[in-house]
Design an enzyme around this catalytic site. Structure first.
Site, PDB file in Angstrom:
ATOM      1  N   LYS A  28       0.837  -1.218   0.000  1.00 42.34           N
ATOM      2  CA  LYS A  28       0.000   0.000   0.000  1.00 42.34           C
ATOM      3  C   LYS A  28       0.865   1.259   0.000  1.00 42.34           C
ATOM      4  CE  LYS A  28      -0.294  -0.503   4.998  1.00 42.34           C
ATOM      5  NZ  LYS A  28      -1.106  -1.027   6.105  1.00 42.34           N
ATOM      6  N   ARG A  83     -10.571  -0.688  14.512  1.00 41.75           N
ATOM      7  CA  ARG A  83     -10.482   0.086  13.288  1.00 41.75           C
ATOM      8  C   ARG A  83     -11.421  -0.644  12.339  1.00 41.75           C
ATOM      9  NH1 ARG A  83      -4.407   1.078  11.076  1.00 41.75           N
ATOM     10  NH2 ARG A  83      -4.949  -0.889  10.126  1.00 41.75           N
ATOM     11  N   TYR A 119      13.917  30.406   9.957  1.00 39.20           N
ATOM     12  CA  TYR A 119      12.618  31.008  10.292  1.00 39.20           C
ATOM     13  C   TYR A 119      12.378  30.971  11.794  1.00 39.20           C
ATOM     14  CZ  TYR A 119      10.787  31.027   5.474  1.00 39.20           C
ATOM     15  OH  TYR A 119      10.547  31.266   4.151  1.00 39.20           O
ATOM     16  N   MET A 153      10.460  24.796   3.516  1.00 41.90           N
ATOM     17  CA  MET A 153       9.801  24.035   2.460  1.00 41.90           C
ATOM     18  C   MET A 153      10.814  23.404   1.505  1.00 41.90           C
ATOM     19  SD  MET A 153       7.068  25.339  -0.390  1.00 41.90           S
ATOM     20  CE  MET A 153       5.831  25.892   0.764  1.00 41.90           C
TER      21      MET A 153
HETATM   22  C1  LIG Z   1      -0.333  -1.854   6.849  1.00 46.38           C
HETATM   23  C2  LIG Z   1      -0.862  -3.153   7.269  1.00 46.38           C
HETATM   24  C3  LIG Z   1      -0.009  -4.260   7.340  1.00 46.38           C
HETATM   25  C4  LIG Z   1       1.490  -4.151   7.233  1.00 46.38           C
HETATM   26  O1  LIG Z   1       1.944  -3.605   8.459  1.00 46.38           O
HETATM   27  P1  LIG Z   1       3.489  -3.360   8.807  1.00 46.38           P
HETATM   28  O2  LIG Z   1       3.472  -2.905  10.210  1.00 46.38           O
HETATM   29  O3  LIG Z   1       3.944  -2.273   7.885  1.00 46.38           O
HETATM   30  O4  LIG Z   1       4.207  -4.625   8.580  1.00 46.38           O
HETATM   31  C5  LIG Z   1      -0.588  -5.498   7.613  1.00 46.38           C
HETATM   32  N1  LIG Z   1      -1.916  -5.612   7.826  1.00 46.38           N
HETATM   33  C6  LIG Z   1      -2.761  -4.556   7.770  1.00 46.38           C
HETATM   34  C7  LIG Z   1      -4.203  -4.747   8.038  1.00 46.38           C
HETATM   35  C8  LIG Z   1      -2.264  -3.283   7.524  1.00 46.38           C
HETATM   36  O5  LIG Z   1      -3.088  -2.237   7.514  1.00 46.38           O
END
Ligand SMILES: *Cc1c(COP(=O)(O)O)cnc(C)c1O
Length: 380
Positions: free
Chosen positions: A47, A145, A267, A320
């Protein structure tokens, strides 16, 4: 083809360079895969554009290494990945957003059904089709979640009328506290997951992210879903990181200047020169993903870069497009105009810089590099 793949413009036009080592990502996958016993499958979380590393490159390299199952977050990522990997199994962790079922079916992509409503919609489609269509069912074991509640999961998985011909291709859950192995919640989630899934011996199960893999084989079940560990990040906060670094960020020195004692840098004038300083200004800033919270002030230290084995602490606020570094103690010959400073890589761990910014390497890695030259090749 050369292992180096350059971006659109000539290298001299970029302020910085992001190098990604696909072989290191593949090696990390193989390392994790080798930790699994028996039939357990090592998938990959890909992802967020492979945690910033570039899904279009990472996907095929992991497939070549032997990975066959991939987890994206949103449907667009999955559709893109399908174009690159026609044979892979692709799951969408965010599940069945409204109106997406046809896309899932048309592209042979599997949703991770994360609520009772999603399960009902998918099961309805299976009933109409008169057959089971592949999808995972996510059961919540405590993170609150995504996922059916344990009660919803138990009730619906016994409800033949609701399920029709649908049989989940995978039952999964997600750990809330894997990065802290001693946290009691890990064991609680493991026990709950075992209990909830015990009546489905023939459906594959998955609980572990990277941390779960590294914690113990009890968490492995039939399939593991590593993300951060593939990309060299720190899955477990309380132990040394066993993975290879896969990314390097280098930014060019634009100017080296003297700062008189008592003057301030950047800044907000929050960082005072407490001695006469030499300051290098480099061409990377928060618009390139450098974490602004890793700035320094008189009250707290900031992150750092590395130049030829010398540490160069961040001076003042990250802006930036640029960062000022303290190079007072760096030998002159390393401070040429245009010379690269390592801001992330084998000598500057993402997790260490992220800690100065009170965040985690996941955030640092996924925010990197929209404006950098991007090179796929070895880090050194
Ligand atoms: C992102 C995610 C993973 C991978 O998690 P890592 O901590 O990056 O290994 C696995 N399962 C779910 C449901 C996730 O959202």
């Amino acid at each position: 083809m050369s292992p180096y793949q350059h971006s659109t413009f000539p290298a001299e036009l970029y302020g910085g360079r992001l190098t990604i080592d696909l072989n290191a990502i593949a090696a990390n996958w193989s390392d994790l895969n080798n930790r699994l016993i028996g039939e357990t499958e090592c998938a990959a979380a890909i992802k967020a554009d492979a945690y910033g590393a570039g899904q279009a490159k990472v996907g095929p390299r992991l497939f070549e290494a032997g990975c066959r199952t991939f987890f994206t977050a949103v449907p667009t990522e999955a559709v893109e990945l399908r174009q690159i990997l026609p044979e892979a199994t692709i799951y969408v962790l965010d599940g069945l957003l409204p109106g997406t079922a046809e896309h899932f079916l048309g592209q042979n992509i599997r949703p991770v059904l994360g609520s009772l409503e999603e399960l009902e919609e998918w099961a309805g489609i299976c009933r109409s089709a008169g057959k089971s269509l592949a999808a995972a069912v996510h059961v919540d074991t405590g993170i609150h979640r995504l996922g059916l509640s344990p009660q919803e999961f138990q009730a619906s998985m016994q409800n033949k009328e609701l399920l029709g011909p649908f049989v989940p291709s995978l039952i999964m859950s997600h750990l809330a506290c894997g990065s802290v192995p001693d946290h009691p919640m890990n064991r609680e989630q493991l026990d709950r997951f075992r209990e909830l899934t015990a009546s489905f011996p023939s459906i594959p199960k998955s609980l572990a992210n990277s941390a779960g893999i590294l914690m113990s084989s009890e968490y492995h079940f039939d399939l593991v879903r590593p993300g951060i560990a593939l990309y060299g990040g720190m899955a477990i906060e309380t132990a040394p990181n066993p993975m290879k670094p896969v990314a390097k960020v280098e930014a060019k020195i634009m100017i080296v200047r003297d700062v008189p004692q008592g003057d301030t840098i950047g800044y907000g004038a929050k960082q005072t020169a407490h001695r006469p300083l030499k300051n290098a200004v480099i061409a990377a800033g928060y618009a390139d993903g450098m974490l602004r919270r890793a700035s320094s002030s008189d009250d707290r230290p900031g992150g750092f870069g590395m130049i030829g084995g010398h540490k160069a602490p961040i001076l003042g606020r990250i802006s930036m497009d640029m960062i000022t570094l303290d190079v007072t103690d760096v030998p002159e010959h390393l401070l040429r105009r245009g010379a690269f400073v390592e801001m992330l890589g084998p000598n500057v761990a993402a997790a260490e810089i992220a800690a100065y910014a009170e965040t985690i390497d996941y955030e640092y890695l996924t925010s990197l590099g929209r404006r950098f030259e991007r090179v796929y090749g070895p880090l050194s």
